[in-house]
Design an enzyme around this catalytic site. Sequence first.
Site, PDB file in Angstrom:
ATOM      1  N   THR A   1     -26.130 -44.103 -29.686  1.00 42.60           N
ATOM      2  CA  THR A   1     -27.150 -44.393 -30.697  1.00 42.60           C
ATOM      3  C   THR A   1     -27.264 -45.892 -30.966  1.00 42.60           C
ATOM      4  O   THR A   1     -26.286 -46.626 -30.915  1.00 42.60           O
ATOM      5  CB  THR A   1     -26.838 -43.642 -32.002  1.00 42.60           C
ATOM      6  OG1 THR A   1     -25.468 -43.818 -32.319  1.00 42.60           O
ATOM      7  CG2 THR A   1     -27.140 -42.165 -31.844  1.00 42.60           C
TER       8      THR A   1
ATOM      9  N   GLY B   1     -25.839 -40.906 -35.320  1.00 41.92           N
ATOM     10  CA  GLY B   1     -25.514 -39.481 -35.223  1.00 41.92           C
ATOM     11  C   GLY B   1     -24.580 -39.125 -34.080  1.00 41.92           C
ATOM     12  O   GLY B   1     -24.323 -37.950 -33.827  1.00 41.92           O
ATOM     13  N   ALA B   2     -24.036 -40.143 -33.372  1.00 41.11           N
ATOM     14  CA  ALA B   2     -23.254 -39.879 -32.163  1.00 41.11           C
ATOM     15  C   ALA B   2     -21.917 -39.183 -32.445  1.00 41.11           C
ATOM     16  O   ALA B   2     -21.335 -38.600 -31.537  1.00 41.11           O
ATOM     17  CB  ALA B   2     -23.011 -41.170 -31.386  1.00 41.11           C
ATOM     18  N   GLU B   3     -21.415 -39.232 -33.676  1.00 42.67           N
ATOM     19  CA  GLU B   3     -20.183 -38.494 -33.984  1.00 42.67           C
ATOM     20  C   GLU B   3     -20.454 -36.986 -33.954  1.00 42.67           C
ATOM     21  O   GLU B   3     -19.572 -36.191 -33.692  1.00 42.67           O
ATOM     22  CB  GLU B   3     -19.673 -38.863 -35.386  1.00 42.67           C
ATOM     23  CG  GLU B   3     -18.729 -40.044 -35.401  1.00 42.67           C
ATOM     24  CD  GLU B   3     -19.288 -41.277 -34.753  1.00 42.67           C
ATOM     25  OE1 GLU B   3     -20.300 -41.799 -35.258  1.00 42.67           O
ATOM     26  OE2 GLU B   3     -18.748 -41.716 -33.734  1.00 42.67           O
TER      27      GLU B   3
ATOM     28  N   LYS C   1     -16.664 -53.291 -31.375  1.00 39.22           N
ATOM     29  CA  LYS C   1     -15.475 -52.594 -31.878  1.00 39.22           C
ATOM     30  C   LYS C   1     -14.266 -52.776 -30.969  1.00 39.22           C
ATOM     31  O   LYS C   1     -13.134 -52.747 -31.443  1.00 39.22           O
ATOM     32  CB  LYS C   1     -15.779 -51.094 -31.999  1.00 39.22           C
ATOM     33  CG  LYS C   1     -16.438 -50.671 -33.295  1.00 39.22           C
ATOM     34  CD  LYS C   1     -16.435 -49.138 -33.342  1.00 39.22           C
ATOM     35  CE  LYS C   1     -17.116 -48.593 -34.573  1.00 39.22           C
ATOM     36  NZ  LYS C   1     -17.105 -47.104 -34.546  1.00 39.22           N
TER      37      LYS C   1
ATOM     38  N   CYS D   1     -12.724 -31.510 -42.717  1.00 41.54           N
ATOM     39  CA  CYS D   1     -12.971 -32.121 -44.028  1.00 41.54           C
ATOM     40  C   CYS D   1     -12.577 -33.586 -44.128  1.00 41.54           C
ATOM     41  O   CYS D   1     -13.088 -34.316 -44.971  1.00 41.54           O
ATOM     42  CB  CYS D   1     -12.221 -31.339 -45.119  1.00 41.54           C
ATOM     43  SG  CYS D   1     -12.300 -29.545 -44.934  1.00 41.54           S
TER      44      CYS D   1
ATOM     45  N   ASP E   1     -14.607 -44.335 -29.315  1.00 44.21           N
ATOM     46  CA  ASP E   1     -15.614 -44.674 -30.332  1.00 44.21           C
ATOM     47  C   ASP E   1     -15.844 -46.187 -30.370  1.00 44.21           C
ATOM     48  O   ASP E   1     -16.109 -46.753 -31.426  1.00 44.21           O
ATOM     49  CB  ASP E   1     -15.203 -44.140 -31.721  1.00 44.21           C
ATOM     50  CG  ASP E   1     -16.302 -44.300 -32.762  1.00 44.21           C
ATOM     51  OD1 ASP E   1     -17.472 -44.454 -32.376  1.00 44.21           O
ATOM     52  OD2 ASP E   1     -15.992 -44.278 -33.972  1.00 44.21           O
TER      53      ASP E   1
ATOM     54  N   HIS F   1     -13.402 -36.552 -46.834  1.00 41.28           N
ATOM     55  CA  HIS F   1     -12.489 -36.452 -47.981  1.00 41.28           C
ATOM     56  C   HIS F   1     -11.126 -37.085 -47.717  1.00 41.28           C
ATOM     57  O   HIS F   1     -10.233 -36.978 -48.560  1.00 41.28           O
ATOM     58  CB  HIS F   1     -12.332 -34.984 -48.406  1.00 41.28           C
ATOM     59  CG  HIS F   1     -13.597 -34.396 -48.970  1.00 41.28           C
ATOM     60  ND1 HIS F   1     -14.034 -34.653 -50.247  1.00 41.28           N
ATOM     61  CD2 HIS F   1     -14.533 -33.600 -48.416  1.00 41.28           C
ATOM     62  CE1 HIS F   1     -15.180 -34.024 -50.466  1.00 41.28           C
ATOM     63  NE2 HIS F   1     -15.507 -33.377 -49.360  1.00 41.28           N
TER      64      HIS F   1
ATOM     65  N   THR G   1     -29.708 -45.639 -40.791  1.00 42.57           N
ATOM     66  CA  THR G   1     -29.101 -46.502 -41.817  1.00 42.57           C
ATOM     67  C   THR G   1     -29.437 -47.969 -41.573  1.00 42.57           C
ATOM     68  O   THR G   1     -29.277 -48.794 -42.458  1.00 42.57           O
ATOM     69  CB  THR G   1     -27.563 -46.351 -41.821  1.00 42.57           C
ATOM     70  OG1 THR G   1     -27.065 -46.676 -40.519  1.00 42.57           O
ATOM     71  CG2 THR G   1     -27.148 -44.941 -42.194  1.00 42.57           C
TER      72      THR G   1
END
Length: 716
Positions: free
Chosen positions: A264, A201-203, A356, A630, A329, A634, A185
């Site tokens: 990442t 992609g680390a999640e 963060k 989900c 994170d 969502h 990204t």
Amino acid sequence: MTVRGPARAAFLALAGALALAACQPAAKAPKPGNVTAERLTAAEPGQWMSYGRTYDEQRFSPLDKITPANVGQLGLAWHADFDTDRGQQATPIVVDGTLYTTTAWSKVFAFDAKTGAPKWTYDPKVDGNTGFKACCDVVNRGVAVWNGKVFVGALDGRLIALDAATGKEVWSKVTVDQSKPYTITGAPRVIKGRVIIGNGGAEYGVRGYVSAYDAETGDLVWRFYTTPNPDGQPDNAASDKIFAEKAGATWFDGAWKKSGGGGTVWDAMAYDPALNTLYVGVGNGSPWNHRVRSGGKGDNLFLSSILALDPDTGAYKWHYQTTPGETWDYTATQHIMLADLTIDGQPRKVLMQAPKNGFFYVIDRTDGKLISAKPYIPISWAKGVDMATGRPIEVPEARFAKKPALVMPAPFGGHNWHPMAFNAKEGLVYIPAMAIPSAYGNVAKFGYRDGTWNTGTDFLLAALPNDEAQRNAMKSMLKGMLIAWDPVKQEARWTVEHPYFWNAGILSTAGGLVFQGAAEGKFRAYDAATGKELWSTETTNGVIAPPSTYEIDGEQYIALMVGYGGAAPLAAAAFLPDRPRLPGRLLVFKLGGKATAPAYDIPPKQPIDLAGVTSKGDAKAGFAAYMDNCQVCHGANASGAYLPDLRRSAIVKDEASFKSVVLEGSLAQNGMVSFAKYLSPKQVEDVRAYLLTEAKRQQALDQAAAATPGAAKAGR
Ligand code: CA
């Protein structure tokens, strides 16, 4: 031949031009995309030639035609509409009168920067099911331009070189193992003819690295891995030496051997030509939970670190780890900015970052030594940073070893990807900051699941209260801010509070202005010295991207991509503005601009008729499965309205339709891949049973709101 009227005038002009051309050497049109090291280092005032404008990534423009006195006359010069309604994060790049930008799904566009006339477009045709691999929306933060080429990192891991004049593909390289959940990204940078690119992609579970490709040929020049090779073998990469000497010993037995450990390099880079040093920011651990990842032992280098590398070879120079043994994170991929500051009377070459974890770091960029670190938002995981060791003074309970802990900041961070900006005259760094807590807890038993989220933390803790008043109380606690931070004193000089926590990138100008958009749709200009709001306009779309600025024919322009999205609108919509997903748009402003953009066509919310709709599924079990699988897309408790609002989706009414989407992947091209690997048919029906309870709850709230004219919209 007889030529009359306007055609005659044109003919004469042409004849004259030809006659002139015959006796004078033709004025050479600049080669499109002609960015060189010299030009980038000279930092030509009218241009915005690289992601952070210059190699030091200050996002400060020397342009000063737009000032606090005249900013009120700012109006639209031109606009462009795009064909995607996902998040827009790109910084428009401007070189010699051409504006290059990207949209969601990694599409590239070139415009005449003065008139907005389209020049070319390029669509890498990313497969829609790649959207599943993107933790935080299918966004793209822009291009790099160098020596006649435009470079874009596509969501599916390709690095693509385009001809700057035509948009035609020159070369394309796959930079990742596409069988794994890697994405790109971030914007590439080009240093000495090498295109530098990382990935995300680390999640999910990947091994992070940063690579350099030859800008002319696309050949890989070097690669630096940020975590050890799970095979225990050298990679034949630039990182081998430091992992053998030092970094490898900071990892212990744990799930990183399956997940790759994370780390990442998905956003921040900066470059100091005088020191010939490339600085990159490294992301969080995979899984997040340090106990799951590495048995709760070791610093796990180079997670959450700033890495200084030799851009010629990728060789390690030094590192500073912001969060040793990362477990929340807490990435250090946030904006890295270089500046020369006077500290204690001494000129210092510094690197600044507000990662963060909530600390603002000022680091000596010649050797990586910590100069100072202070929290820029309220934090609860640490009491400070030990200046002798450079390590955080942790609050032990925050590691949620024995019981869950409410920790500030949340995984969204005190500051996320939204770029900061600097103003040397004011001595201020402008930070798009957030104050949000999150509950962290252990999973009862961790089982690595290939290809999907693997954080090793208890996602049930993100559940929202069913009581609307309690939800609103939580919402009011979450803050988004624009902080003007004095990096020498390590304190805020002024702060502007935003209505919502999810923030937008920043531009600073020599005209004494700070520009920033907002989630609820406004685009504003502030006085750089005081934070006083001086101008605003309504974009009627959410803004998360940073603006850029440039000058053509004596006029200063401000360019901004609008389009709501990113991580928080997916996962935390309950705390954000209730806004529809609208197509992306590029807005370009100038003094006295009189253009208008058409109103958006906003579709009304469709209530669903739940009469007679039932499910034999277990709603309670479905809730747990929903929160596990989900909610990141969502929203907790199905509160997300960004990727289809499941409380209002007709798909939940019918067992077969729901199964065709969730198990058979009938909407895979939208990024909704089959979950057959992760959920059994029974679990899928349980999830549907749970969603029906949320749909009914929402229906009751909608009906109550409709019966109370003028009442605030209930239920998010
Ligand atoms: Ca992350």
